[in-house]
Motif scaffolding. Structure first.
Motif, PDB file in Angstrom:
ATOM      1  N   UNK A 124       0.817  -1.216   0.000  1.00 44.14           N
ATOM      2  CA  UNK A 124       0.000   0.000   0.000  1.00 44.14           C
ATOM      3  C   UNK A 124       0.852   1.268   0.000  1.00 44.14           C
ATOM      4  N   UNK A 125       2.153   1.129  -0.226  1.00 42.26           N
ATOM      5  CA  UNK A 125       3.059   2.287  -0.194  1.00 42.26           C
ATOM      6  C   UNK A 125       3.347   2.792  -1.606  1.00 42.26           C
ATOM      7  N   UNK A 126       3.570   4.086  -1.702  1.00 43.33           N
ATOM      8  CA  UNK A 126       3.855   4.699  -2.988  1.00 43.33           C
ATOM      9  C   UNK A 126       5.345   4.960  -3.201  1.00 43.33           C
ATOM     10  N   UNK A 127       6.101   4.971  -2.123  1.00 43.67           N
ATOM     11  CA  UNK A 127       7.541   5.216  -2.218  1.00 43.67           C
ATOM     12  C   UNK A 127       8.220   4.530  -1.043  1.00 43.67           C
ATOM     13  N   UNK A 128       9.293   3.796  -1.332  1.00 45.81           N
ATOM     14  CA  UNK A 128      10.039   3.112  -0.273  1.00 45.81           C
ATOM     15  C   UNK A 128      11.512   3.466  -0.373  1.00 45.81           C
ATOM     16  N   UNK A 129      12.087   3.810   0.764  1.00 44.65           N
ATOM     17  CA  UNK A 129      13.516   4.120   0.855  1.00 44.65           C
ATOM     18  C   UNK A 129      14.212   2.954   1.556  1.00 44.65           C
ATOM     19  N   UNK A 130      15.081   2.272   0.856  1.00 49.10           N
ATOM     20  CA  UNK A 130      15.803   1.155   1.440  1.00 49.10           C
ATOM     21  C   UNK A 130      17.138   1.611   1.997  1.00 49.10           C
ATOM     22  N   UNK A 131      17.385   1.336   3.263  1.00 47.05           N
ATOM     23  CA  UNK A 131      18.647   1.744   3.890  1.00 47.05           C
ATOM     24  C   UNK A 131      19.681   0.636   3.724  1.00 47.05           C
ATOM     25  N   UNK A 132      20.874   1.015   3.301  1.00 47.90           N
ATOM     26  CA  UNK A 132      21.904   0.005   3.047  1.00 47.90           C
ATOM     27  C   UNK A 132      23.267   0.668   2.952  1.00 47.90           C
ATOM     28  N   UNK A 133      24.308  -0.126   3.152  1.00 46.04           N
ATOM     29  CA  UNK A 133      25.677   0.330   2.909  1.00 46.04           C
ATOM     30  C   UNK A 133      26.298  -0.451   1.755  1.00 46.04           C
ATOM     31  N   UNK A 134      25.474  -1.225   1.051  1.00 45.02           N
ATOM     32  CA  UNK A 134      25.961  -1.982  -0.093  1.00 45.02           C
ATOM     33  C   UNK A 134      25.930  -1.081  -1.328  1.00 45.02           C
ATOM     34  N   UNK A 135      26.999  -0.335  -1.537  1.00 45.45           N
ATOM     35  CA  UNK A 135      27.006   0.649  -2.611  1.00 45.45           C
ATOM     36  C   UNK A 135      26.987   0.013  -3.997  1.00 45.45           C
ATOM     37  N   UNK A 136      27.876  -0.955  -4.230  1.00 44.03           N
ATOM     38  CA  UNK A 136      27.934  -1.611  -5.526  1.00 44.03           C
ATOM     39  C   UNK A 136      28.082  -0.595  -6.656  1.00 44.03           C
ATOM     40  N   UNK A 137      27.392  -0.854  -7.765  1.00 45.77           N
ATOM     41  CA  UNK A 137      27.501   0.004  -8.932  1.00 45.77           C
ATOM     42  C   UNK A 137      26.485   1.141  -8.926  1.00 45.77           C
ATOM     43  N   UNK A 138      25.641   1.195  -7.864  1.00 49.94           N
ATOM     44  CA  UNK A 138      24.596   2.217  -7.842  1.00 49.94           C
ATOM     45  C   UNK A 138      24.933   3.351  -6.879  1.00 49.94           C
ATOM     46  N   UNK A 139      26.201   3.616  -6.684  1.00 50.74           N
ATOM     47  CA  UNK A 139      26.639   4.626  -5.726  1.00 50.74           C
ATOM     48  C   UNK A 139      26.005   5.995  -6.001  1.00 50.74           C
ATOM     49  N   UNK A 140      25.803   6.317  -7.293  1.00 49.50           N
ATOM     50  CA  UNK A 140      25.273   7.640  -7.615  1.00 49.50           C
ATOM     51  C   UNK A 140      23.806   7.789  -7.218  1.00 49.50           C
ATOM     52  N   UNK A 141      23.149   6.686  -6.924  1.00 49.46           N
ATOM     53  CA  UNK A 141      21.727   6.733  -6.577  1.00 49.46           C
ATOM     54  C   UNK A 141      21.486   6.957  -5.090  1.00 49.46           C
ATOM     55  N   UNK A 142      22.530   6.949  -4.284  1.00 49.99           N
ATOM     56  CA  UNK A 142      22.330   6.993  -2.840  1.00 49.99           C
ATOM     57  C   UNK A 142      21.966   8.391  -2.348  1.00 49.99           C
ATOM     58  N   UNK A 143      21.046   8.418  -1.386  1.00 54.67           N
ATOM     59  CA  UNK A 143      20.659   9.642  -0.709  1.00 54.67           C
ATOM     60  C   UNK A 143      21.104   9.569   0.741  1.00 54.67           C
ATOM     61  N   UNK A 144      21.316  10.717   1.358  1.00 55.28           N
ATOM     62  CA  UNK A 144      21.481  10.778   2.801  1.00 55.28           C
ATOM     63  C   UNK A 144      20.091  10.955   3.419  1.00 55.28           C
ATOM     64  N   UNK A 145      19.930  10.653   4.689  1.00 55.46           N
ATOM     65  CA  UNK A 145      18.589  10.707   5.290  1.00 55.46           C
ATOM     66  C   UNK A 145      17.865  12.031   5.130  1.00 55.46           C
ATOM     67  N   UNK A 146      18.579  13.154   5.177  1.00 58.60           N
ATOM     68  CA  UNK A 146      17.900  14.448   5.045  1.00 58.60           C
ATOM     69  C   UNK A 146      17.301  14.632   3.655  1.00 58.60           C
ATOM     70  N   UNK A 147      18.044  14.218   2.610  1.00 56.57           N
ATOM     71  CA  UNK A 147      17.516  14.326   1.250  1.00 56.57           C
ATOM     72  C   UNK A 147      16.363  13.360   1.024  1.00 56.57           C
ATOM     73  N   UNK A 148      16.473  12.156   1.593  1.00 58.82           N
ATOM     74  CA  UNK A 148      15.396  11.182   1.467  1.00 58.82           C
ATOM     75  C   UNK A 148      14.128  11.702   2.136  1.00 58.82           C
ATOM     76  N   UNK A 149      14.268  12.308   3.292  1.00 56.73           N
ATOM     77  CA  UNK A 149      13.112  12.844   4.019  1.00 56.73           C
ATOM     78  C   UNK A 149      12.423  13.935   3.215  1.00 56.73           C
ATOM     79  N   UNK A 150      13.190  14.748   2.499  1.00 54.38           N
ATOM     80  CA  UNK A 150      12.601  15.794   1.660  1.00 54.38           C
ATOM     81  C   UNK A 150      11.741  15.176   0.558  1.00 54.38           C
ATOM     82  N   UNK A 151      12.213  14.061  -0.029  1.00 55.43           N
ATOM     83  CA  UNK A 151      11.423  13.395  -1.060  1.00 55.43           C
ATOM     84  C   UNK A 151      10.131  12.827  -0.471  1.00 55.43           C
ATOM     85  N   UNK A 152      10.219  12.333   0.755  1.00 54.61           N
ATOM     86  CA  UNK A 152       9.038  11.806   1.421  1.00 54.61           C
ATOM     87  C   UNK A 152       7.978  12.885   1.641  1.00 54.61           C
TER      88      UNK A 152
END
Length: 246
Positions: free
Chosen positions: A76-104
Motif C-alpha cells: 500500500x506504499x507509494x515510495x520506499x527508501x531502502x537503507x543500506x551500505x551496499x554501494x555496488x555500482x549504484x553509488x550515484x543513486x544513494x541519498x542521505x537521510x535528510x535528502x530522502x526525508x525531503x522526497x518523502x
C-alpha cells in the motif's frame, strides 16, 4: 499543511534483537510516527526485553503488523527508501537521510511511504532492495561504518520529522505516485516483454532491469505514467507476436 505522519511506515526486515525493536518503537513515538511493520521477525517483539526498551511506546509493539515478505509489507506504499551500505555500482543513486526525508515530504500528502531497514547482521538482500525506489545510506566514519539498527531508525525519523516541520504551511501542486504494487506489476510486465524481444538476457534479466528500476525510481511514476509504459510493453508484445506469425 504538513507532512502526514500517519502515512510514514517503518519496516523492519527480519529484525533479530528484541531490544532493538523496542528501541525503534520508542524512537517512533519520540518523533510522532506509529506505523510499525515487521517482516518475518526473528525476535519476539512482544517479549519483556522489547517492552522494557519501548518504555511508553509499548502500544506500538502491540500494534505492529507482521508480514511474510517485504513486497506484502509495501503493497500500500507509494515510495520506499531502502537503507543500506551496499554501494555496488549504484553509488550515484544513494541519498542521505535528510535528502530522502525531503522526497518523502510531498509524497505523504497523497499516499503512504516507507523507511525499510534490513537485518542487523547483513542488511537488505538484493531482491529486497529491488522493491525500493531509492537507496539511503547514513554517512559514517570508515573506522566504524556499521550503525545499530535502532540508532539508524532514529536518525532517519529525526530527518523525517524535520522535513515535516519545514513543510508546514507550504502548499502547491504535488505529484500523486502510483502504489508500489502497481509499479511492481509494470516492472514484471516490462521484464517479460523485454526478455521476449531479446533485449534482456533470459539467463539474468534482472541485471539490466535493476537499472530501469533506478531510473523510474528517481522519476517517481504516477498512475498515468504507469499506464503509458504498460501500453508500450503491450504494443511491443503485439509487434513481437506479429513478427513470429510471419
Amino acid at each position: 499543511m504538513s507532512m502526514k505522519s500517519e502515512n510514514v511506515a517503518v519496516v523492519l526486515v527480519e529484525p533479530q534483537g528484541p531490544l532493538n525493536i523496542g528501541s525503534v518503537c520508542r524512537a517512533m513515538m519520540n518523533f510522532g510516527f506509529s506505523d510499525l511493520r515487521l517482516v518475518n521477525p526473528v525476535a519476539d517483539h512482544l517479549c519483556d526485553d522489547a517492552r522494557r526498551m519501548a518504555v511508553k511506546a509499548s502500544a506500538l509493539l502491540e500494534g505492529a503488523r507482521i508480514f511474510s515478505d517485504l513486497q506484502s509489507a509495501l503493497s500500500d506504499c507509494r515510495l520506499a527508501m531502502g537503507t543500506t551500505r551496499r554501494f555496488g555500482k549504484y553509488r550515484e543513486d544513494f541519498l542521505h537521510p535528510d535528502d530522502a526525508a525531503k522526497e518523502f515530504a510531498s509524497v505523504t500528502f497523497s499516499g503512504r511511504v516507507a523507511w525499510v531497514f534490513g537485518r542487523e547482521d547483513k542488511g537488505l538482500e538484493t531482491a529486497e532492495l529491488d522493491l525500493c525506489q531509492r537507496f539511503v545510506t547514513i554517512p559514517t566514519d570508515d573506522a566504524c561504518p556499521s550503525m545499530n539498527l535502532a540508532q539508524s531508525v532514529s536518525i532517519c525519523l529525526y530527518e523525517t520529522a524535520r522535513a515535516r516541520a519545514r513543510a508546514i504551511g507550504k502548499t502547491g501542486g504535488r505529484k500523486t505516485f502510483s502504489s508500489l504494487e502497481v509499479v511492481e506489476g509494470m516492472f514484471q510486465h516490462m521484464r517479460s516483454t523485454l526478455t521476449d524481444i531479446g533485449f534482456l538476457d533470459p539467463q539474468n534479466p534482472d541485471h539490466i532491469l535493476r537499472s530501469f528500476r533506478r531510473i523510474f525510481g528517481r522519476a517517481g511514476l504516477n498512475d498515468r505514467e504507469v499506464r503509458i509504459l504498460r501500453g508500450l510493453w503491450s504494443r511491443l508484445d503485439w509487434l513481437n507476436n506479429q513478427r513470429r506469425d510471419h
